[in-house]
Design an enzyme around this catalytic site. Structure first.
Site, PDB file in Angstrom:
ATOM      1  N   ASN A   9       0.842  -1.191   0.000  1.00  0.00           N
ATOM      2  CA  ASN A   9       0.000   0.000   0.000  1.00  0.00           C
ATOM      3  C   ASN A   9       0.886   1.252   0.000  1.00  0.00           C
ATOM      4  O   ASN A   9       1.459   1.626   1.010  1.00  0.00           O
ATOM      5  CB  ASN A   9      -0.905  -0.045   1.243  1.00  0.00           C
ATOM      6  CG  ASN A   9      -1.910   1.082   1.266  1.00  0.00           C
ATOM      7  OD1 ASN A   9      -1.636   2.177   0.781  1.00  0.00           O
ATOM      8  ND2 ASN A   9      -3.065   0.814   1.840  1.00  0.00           N
ATOM      9  N   LYS A  12       0.035   4.115   2.547  1.00  0.00           N
ATOM     10  CA  LYS A  12       0.485   3.858   3.917  1.00  0.00           C
ATOM     11  C   LYS A  12       1.991   4.108   4.009  1.00  0.00           C
ATOM     12  O   LYS A  12       2.481   4.700   4.961  1.00  0.00           O
ATOM     13  CB  LYS A  12       0.233   2.389   4.274  1.00  0.00           C
ATOM     14  CG  LYS A  12      -1.128   2.059   4.807  1.00  0.00           C
ATOM     15  CD  LYS A  12      -1.010   0.677   5.469  1.00  0.00           C
ATOM     16  CE  LYS A  12      -2.289   0.002   5.781  1.00  0.00           C
ATOM     17  NZ  LYS A  12      -2.085  -1.384   6.261  1.00  0.00           N
ATOM     18  N   ASP A  68      -0.347  -6.327  11.981  1.00  0.00           N
ATOM     19  CA  ASP A  68      -1.499  -7.213  11.928  1.00  0.00           C
ATOM     20  C   ASP A  68      -2.563  -6.621  12.854  1.00  0.00           C
ATOM     21  O   ASP A  68      -2.230  -6.084  13.909  1.00  0.00           O
ATOM     22  CB  ASP A  68      -1.120  -8.627  12.376  1.00  0.00           C
ATOM     23  CG  ASP A  68      -2.145  -9.649  11.888  1.00  0.00           C
ATOM     24  OD1 ASP A  68      -2.507  -9.616  10.699  1.00  0.00           O
ATOM     25  OD2 ASP A  68      -2.615 -10.471  12.688  1.00  0.00           O
ATOM     26  N   PHE A 148     -13.421   0.656   5.903  1.00  0.00           N
ATOM     27  CA  PHE A 148     -13.398  -0.714   5.364  1.00  0.00           C
ATOM     28  C   PHE A 148     -13.632  -1.694   6.508  1.00  0.00           C
ATOM     29  O   PHE A 148     -13.766  -1.293   7.671  1.00  0.00           O
ATOM     30  CB  PHE A 148     -12.048  -0.981   4.675  1.00  0.00           C
ATOM     31  CG  PHE A 148     -10.893  -1.060   5.638  1.00  0.00           C
ATOM     32  CD1 PHE A 148     -10.333   0.072   6.184  1.00  0.00           C
ATOM     33  CD2 PHE A 148     -10.374  -2.302   6.014  1.00  0.00           C
ATOM     34  CE1 PHE A 148      -9.282  -0.009   7.087  1.00  0.00           C
ATOM     35  CE2 PHE A 148      -9.317  -2.390   6.916  1.00  0.00           C
ATOM     36  CZ  PHE A 148      -8.768  -1.242   7.452  1.00  0.00           C
ATOM     37  N   ASP A 151     -15.636  -1.325  10.030  1.00  0.00           N
ATOM     38  CA  ASP A 151     -15.864   0.081  10.395  1.00  0.00           C
ATOM     39  C   ASP A 151     -17.340   0.455  10.586  1.00  0.00           C
ATOM     40  O   ASP A 151     -17.662   1.171  11.540  1.00  0.00           O
ATOM     41  CB  ASP A 151     -15.222   1.016   9.356  1.00  0.00           C
ATOM     42  CG  ASP A 151     -13.724   1.170   9.577  1.00  0.00           C
ATOM     43  OD1 ASP A 151     -13.235   0.775  10.647  1.00  0.00           O
ATOM     44  OD2 ASP A 151     -13.047   1.694   8.670  1.00  0.00           O
ATOM     45  N   LYS A 171     -10.138   9.200  12.501  1.00  0.00           N
ATOM     46  CA  LYS A 171      -9.929   7.775  12.811  1.00  0.00           C
ATOM     47  C   LYS A 171      -8.456   7.508  13.138  1.00  0.00           C
ATOM     48  O   LYS A 171      -8.133   6.798  14.079  1.00  0.00           O
ATOM     49  CB  LYS A 171     -10.386   6.903  11.630  1.00  0.00           C
ATOM     50  CG  LYS A 171     -10.279   5.414  11.920  1.00  0.00           C
ATOM     51  CD  LYS A 171     -10.665   4.542  10.730  1.00  0.00           C
ATOM     52  CE  LYS A 171     -10.257   3.091  10.987  1.00  0.00           C
ATOM     53  NZ  LYS A 171     -10.377   2.222   9.833  1.00  0.00           N
ATOM     54  N   HIS A 176      -6.589   2.380  16.512  1.00  0.00           N
ATOM     55  CA  HIS A 176      -5.582   1.374  16.857  1.00  0.00           C
ATOM     56  C   HIS A 176      -4.326   1.494  16.011  1.00  0.00           C
ATOM     57  O   HIS A 176      -3.213   1.518  16.520  1.00  0.00           O
ATOM     58  CB  HIS A 176      -6.226  -0.009  16.679  1.00  0.00           C
ATOM     59  CG  HIS A 176      -7.087  -0.110  15.436  1.00  0.00           C
ATOM     60  ND1 HIS A 176      -8.254   0.603  15.305  1.00  0.00           N
ATOM     61  CD2 HIS A 176      -6.924  -0.772  14.277  1.00  0.00           C
ATOM     62  CE1 HIS A 176      -8.779   0.354  14.113  1.00  0.00           C
ATOM     63  NE2 HIS A 176      -7.978  -0.467  13.475  1.00  0.00           N
ATOM     64  N   ARG A 177      -4.488   1.603  14.664  1.00  0.00           N
ATOM     65  CA  ARG A 177      -3.327   1.598  13.778  1.00  0.00           C
ATOM     66  C   ARG A 177      -2.489   2.851  13.975  1.00  0.00           C
ATOM     67  O   ARG A 177      -1.262   2.796  14.020  1.00  0.00           O
ATOM     68  CB  ARG A 177      -3.790   1.472  12.319  1.00  0.00           C
ATOM     69  CG  ARG A 177      -2.700   0.984  11.390  1.00  0.00           C
ATOM     70  CD  ARG A 177      -3.230   0.644  10.017  1.00  0.00           C
ATOM     71  NE  ARG A 177      -4.095  -0.499   9.997  1.00  0.00           N
ATOM     72  CZ  ARG A 177      -5.428  -0.458   9.966  1.00  0.00           C
ATOM     73  NH1 ARG A 177      -6.074   0.680   9.917  1.00  0.00           N
ATOM     74  NH2 ARG A 177      -6.139  -1.558   9.975  1.00  0.00           N
TER      75      ARG A 177
HETATM   76  P1  IMP Z   1      -5.023  -6.529   8.612  1.00  0.00           P
HETATM   77  O1  IMP Z   1      -4.179  -7.264   9.586  1.00  0.00           O
HETATM   78  O2  IMP Z   1      -4.745  -5.050   8.595  1.00  0.00           O
HETATM   79  O3  IMP Z   1      -4.996  -7.164   7.254  1.00  0.00           O
HETATM   80  O4  IMP Z   1      -6.534  -6.651   9.141  1.00  0.00           O
HETATM   81  C1  IMP Z   1      -7.219  -7.882   9.236  1.00  0.00           C
HETATM   82  C2  IMP Z   1      -8.718  -7.653   9.133  1.00  0.00           C
HETATM   83  O5  IMP Z   1      -9.175  -6.908  10.265  1.00  0.00           O
HETATM   84  C3  IMP Z   1      -9.169  -6.839   7.926  1.00  0.00           C
HETATM   85  O6  IMP Z   1      -9.398  -7.655   6.834  1.00  0.00           O
HETATM   86  C4  IMP Z   1     -10.469  -6.220   8.429  1.00  0.00           C
HETATM   87  O7  IMP Z   1     -11.510  -7.140   8.334  1.00  0.00           O
HETATM   88  C5  IMP Z   1     -10.180  -5.986   9.888  1.00  0.00           C
HETATM   89  N1  IMP Z   1      -9.662  -4.616  10.124  1.00  0.00           N
HETATM   90  C6  IMP Z   1      -8.370  -4.253  10.295  1.00  0.00           C
HETATM   91  N2  IMP Z   1      -8.259  -2.941  10.518  1.00  0.00           N
HETATM   92  C7  IMP Z   1      -9.517  -2.460  10.498  1.00  0.00           C
HETATM   93  C8  IMP Z   1     -10.059  -1.152  10.659  1.00  0.00           C
HETATM   94  O8  IMP Z   1      -9.357  -0.152  10.871  1.00  0.00           O
HETATM   95  N3  IMP Z   1     -11.388  -1.059  10.560  1.00  0.00           N
HETATM   96  C9  IMP Z   1     -12.214  -2.114  10.329  1.00  0.00           C
HETATM   97  N4  IMP Z   1     -11.764  -3.341  10.152  1.00  0.00           N
HETATM   98  C10 IMP Z   1     -10.421  -3.526  10.231  1.00  0.00           C
END
Ligand code: IMP
Length: 189
Positions: A9, A12, A68, A148, A151, A171, A176-177
């Protein structure tokens, strides 16, 4: 110093690069010709992030960080957790995943949930992890079109709107991120 961010990405990557000193050059998986799917087969979010960072170090030789994320719902024993993307199956269908959560919670009053992001950094032959958590509630039904994943059904504590109704800037500030990323940047500085 070249540091791999285990992502493809570009947005990001750019965003984090702009917050780092020039001495650190962030590169993507594509930049190092890593085109295969990196295994994510660990039982926890933390171990999955570590698994991804170690994979890049082992196979490509670069220091690396990987993230993750999972949604942990209290009344469901912290499901979907590490299975957040594949809660309904390998199709990784966000709508089906949300339906499953809403169905399972239909008989529960406790709708407490949290998003958890772990970033694992493999640097100088050491692993460091940074964890960002956002606490909230699962709504009764979907609200909002932005974002996504889960959310539309996640309302962070202190808000009357879901993640799918607030701006991305907002957000990132409370999410969290964003929290995990800030810790990583502080460390690298
Ligand atoms: P990843 O580890 O970032 O790939 O996240 C794994 C899964 O968690 C994603 O496919 C989403 O279903 C969910 N997810 C991760 N981050 C978010 C977010 O910020 N909002 C909503 N769903 C999330």
């Amino acid at each position: 110093m070249k540091l791999v961010f285990a992502t493809n990405n570009r947005n990001k990557l750019k965003e984090i690069q702009s917050l780092l000193p020039e001495s650190i050059e962030l590169v993507s998986l594509e930049d190092i010709n890593c085109i295969e799917d990196i295994p994510e087969t660990s039982p926890t979010i933390e171990e999955n992030a570590i698994q991804k960072a170690m994979y890049v170090k082992k196979h490509y030789g670069y220091d690396c960080f990987a993230d993750d994320t999972g949604l942990e719902i209290e009344a469901l024993n912290n499901e979907p957790g590490v299975f957040s993307a594949r809660y309904v199956g390998e199709a990784k269908d966000a709508n089906a995943n949300m339906d499953k959560v809403l169905d399972k919670l239909a008989t529960h009053n406790n709708r407490k949930a949290r998003f958890k992001t772990v970033i694992a950094l493999f640097i100088n032959n050491e692993i460091k992890t940074f964890t960002g958590i956002c606490e909230g509630q699962i709504t009764e039904k979907r609200q909002g079109e932005k974002g996504f994943g889960y959310d539309p059904i996640f309302m962070p504590n202190g808000y009357t709107q879901t993640f799918a109704q607030i701006s991305l800037t907002e957000k990132n500030k409370i999410g969290h991120r964003g929290k995990a990323t800030l810790q990583l940047i502080d460390f690298l500085k």
